[in-house]
Design an enzyme around this catalytic site. Structure first.
Site, PDB file in Angstrom:
ATOM      1  N   HIS A   1       0.850  -1.192   0.000  1.00 38.32           N
ATOM      2  CA  HIS A   1       0.000   0.000   0.000  1.00 38.32           C
ATOM      3  C   HIS A   1       0.881   1.236   0.000  1.00 38.32           C
ATOM      4  CE1 HIS A   1      -3.724   2.254   0.805  1.00 38.32           C
ATOM      5  NE2 HIS A   1      -2.910   3.088   1.417  1.00 38.32           N
TER       6      HIS A   1
ATOM      7  N   LYS B   1      -8.308  -1.668   5.781  1.00 34.93           N
ATOM      8  CA  LYS B   1      -8.576  -2.148   4.417  1.00 34.93           C
ATOM      9  C   LYS B   1      -7.683  -3.349   4.095  1.00 34.93           C
ATOM     10  CE  LYS B   1      -8.236   2.060   2.875  1.00 34.93           C
ATOM     11  NZ  LYS B   1      -8.491   3.465   2.589  1.00 34.93           N
TER      12      LYS B   1
ATOM     13  N   ASP C   1     -14.662   2.407   7.076  1.00 33.24           N
ATOM     14  CA  ASP C   1     -13.613   3.318   6.590  1.00 33.24           C
ATOM     15  C   ASP C   1     -14.152   4.201   5.475  1.00 33.24           C
ATOM     16  OD1 ASP C   1     -10.894   4.366   6.270  1.00 33.24           O
ATOM     17  OD2 ASP C   1     -11.061   3.404   4.314  1.00 33.24           O
TER      18      ASP C   1
ATOM     19  N   SER D   1      -7.313   3.599   8.967  1.00 34.77           N
ATOM     20  CA  SER D   1      -7.974   3.570   7.659  1.00 34.77           C
ATOM     21  C   SER D   1      -7.220   2.630   6.705  1.00 34.77           C
ATOM     22  CB  SER D   1      -8.023   5.000   7.111  1.00 34.77           C
ATOM     23  OG  SER D   1      -8.265   5.022   5.741  1.00 34.77           O
TER      24      SER D   1
ATOM     25  N   ARG E   1     -14.048  12.602   7.202  1.00 33.74           N
ATOM     26  CA  ARG E   1     -12.780  13.257   7.561  1.00 33.74           C
ATOM     27  C   ARG E   1     -12.366  14.246   6.481  1.00 33.74           C
ATOM     28  NH1 ARG E   1      -9.192   8.532   7.610  1.00 33.74           N
ATOM     29  NH2 ARG E   1      -7.541  10.043   7.888  1.00 33.74           N
TER      30      ARG E   1
HETATM   31  N1  URA Z   1      -5.046   6.581   2.576  1.00 35.32           N
HETATM   32  C1  URA Z   1      -6.063   5.908   3.176  1.00 35.32           C
HETATM   33  O1  URA Z   1      -6.453   4.832   2.729  1.00 35.32           O
HETATM   34  N2  URA Z   1      -6.634   6.460   4.278  1.00 35.32           N
HETATM   35  C2  URA Z   1      -6.228   7.642   4.815  1.00 35.32           C
HETATM   36  O2  URA Z   1      -6.767   8.055   5.822  1.00 35.32           O
HETATM   37  C3  URA Z   1      -5.179   8.323   4.179  1.00 35.32           C
HETATM   38  C4  URA Z   1      -4.595   7.768   3.051  1.00 35.32           C
END
Ligand code: URA
Length: 439
Positions: free
Chosen positions: A82, A187, A161, A183, A168
């Protein structure tokens, strides 16, 4: 238990219990806690922070707010990566084929571009016919059959999320480290990842402005992984200047293909080899912490076409036009291409990643709102890197635009993104944190 007392407790800087966190996330996801209360809670977390125990609990609560994918009967190890988001970051397009060509299948879900940062799905959709919307069964079947799949995230994964992130975004609470960490990690956990390489960007074109901020965010995410029993390596990488040269969807696909033909920009090649190497290390394919044992094989797979062959397989499997991979001139091309010369001689001090990303967004390569269409053809090619000496009149960058007026505006913005002096270049990586023992 009630939502107001949970908000008040966090407002006063107290530690929430696991039950309180789970209650809040469950009820918010179910629509029983309104956005205004969730926004107040996010602001309290932003201002007062969270302990590592709270952050771990929040992550699991968000991961468990929807389906948890289990790929254990398809994959020996579920490996994931990621990036926290950047400009010119086409790393997944090269790293996945490279890892798969090294003998480890990968099933990855990626996202779309947000604001000035690009997204892997938008890049892949530059290839005619490439389908990012696979069902859960198609996703699993493809990795079983071909060893590689790269598609969008299903709505059933970590829905908490999805809701919290949009909230947010409009309440000034995005740059909270526990909220970003939970967050991202929720995932990854929901997607079934057992081993995760995190590419945490820092600098002018990243959420984390400094190395220290990025290191702290990385530490939180590694700790979440440890608590959840996942292997995590976090690399802290530079995002002051764009990665590679190309910024914009089809231009980045083209650069990724060139990289898999052995002709990639050196910073991007190094970045891909480092990320792929750490993924293979987590998968047990390499022992050395410095990747020295695996680097030659990765370089060879980039240069001898093996990674490109896996990319062709991926594109074909997802309905894409492989002739565009074989001949990238067939990818979408902008009608107006303007090469802009350097206005002066000197060393490049800054190529401001965020300004470049915003200029390319304004050309139409990204979206202002979630459902805006994306122009795959437009973007910019930045010819130099920070620290290089450039002569006045030498080509500095090229703008690929839909109209002459759009090209003129982008030229102005991109010239303003370049500053000059007598400074050496920026490093590519700053640090590494891992919960995997050195061998
Ligand atoms: N990427 C994400 O998936 N979540 C965040 O809060 C910031 C960057």
């Amino acid at each position: 238990m009630n939502s107001v007392s949970i908000i008040e407790k966090k407002r006063d800087g107290e530690e929430l219990t696991p039950e309180e966190i789970r209650y809040f996330i469950k009820e918010y996801t179910a629509g029983n806690i309104p956005d205004y209360q969730a926004a107040a809670w996010c602001m309290a977390v932003y201002l007062k922070g969270m302990t590592s125990q709270e952050t771990a609990e929040l992550t699991l609560a968000m991961a468990e707010s929807g389906e948890i994918l289990d790929l254990s009967d398809v994959l020996e190890i579920t490996l994931d990566k990621h990036s926290s988001g950047g400009v010119g970051d086409k790393t997944s397009l090269v790293v996945l084929p490279l890892v798969v060509a090294s003998g480890v299948p990968v099933a990855k879900m990626s996202g779309r571009g947000l604001s000035f940062t690009g997204g892997t799905l938008d890049k892949l959709e530059s290839i005619s016919g490439y389908n990012v919307n696979l069902t859960r069964d198609q996703f699993i079947e493809q990795v079983r059959k071909y060893g590689i799949v790269l598609a969008g995230q299903s709505a059933d994964l970590a829905p908490a999320d999805g809701k919290l992130y949009s909230l947010r975004d409009v309440t000034g609470t995005v740059p909270s480290k526990p909220l970003i960490a939970s967050s991202i990690m929720s995932k990854k956990i929901a997607a079934g990842a057992e081993a995760i390489v995190l590419d945490v960007k820092c600098g002018l074109g990243a959420f984390m402005p400094t190395v220290e901020d990025a290191r702290e965010l990385a530490r939180i995410m590694v700790d979440i992984g440890t608590n959840a029993g996942r292997k995590v390596t976090a690399l802290i990488s530079d995002m002051n200047q764009p990665l590679g040269h190309a910024v914009g969807n089809a231009l980045e696909v083209r650069e990724a293909i060139e990289t898999m033909r052995g002709n990639g920009p050196s910073d991007f090649v190094e970045h891909c080899i480092t990320v792929a190497g750490h993924m293979l290390r987590l998968a047990g394919k390499s022992q050395a912490a410095d990747l020295s044992d695996i680097r030659p094989a990765l370089e060879e797979k980039l240069n001898n076409g093996e990674a490109l062959e896996v990319f062709r397989t991926l594109v074909r499997a997802q309905g894409g036009d492989v002739s565009q991979v074989d001949d990238p001139d067939r990818l979408p091309t902008a009608p107006v291409i303007v090469e802009v010369p350097a206005p002066r001689s000197g060393y490049l001090e800054t190529i401001h990643a965020r300004k470049v990303g915003l200029a390319v967004l304004e050309l139409g390569a990204g979206r202002h709102r979630k459902d805006d269409p994306v122009d795959h053809a437009v973007g910019a090619v930045i010819y130099h890197k920070v620290g290089e000496y450039v002569e006045e009149g030498e080509p500095l960058f090229a703008v690929h635009a839909r109209t002459q007026e759009a090209a003129r505006q982008a030229t102005e913005s991109l010239l303003a993104a370049h500053t000059w002096s007598e400074r050496p270049g920026l490093p590519l990586f700053y640090d590494m944190l891992t919960n995997v023992a050195e061998s």
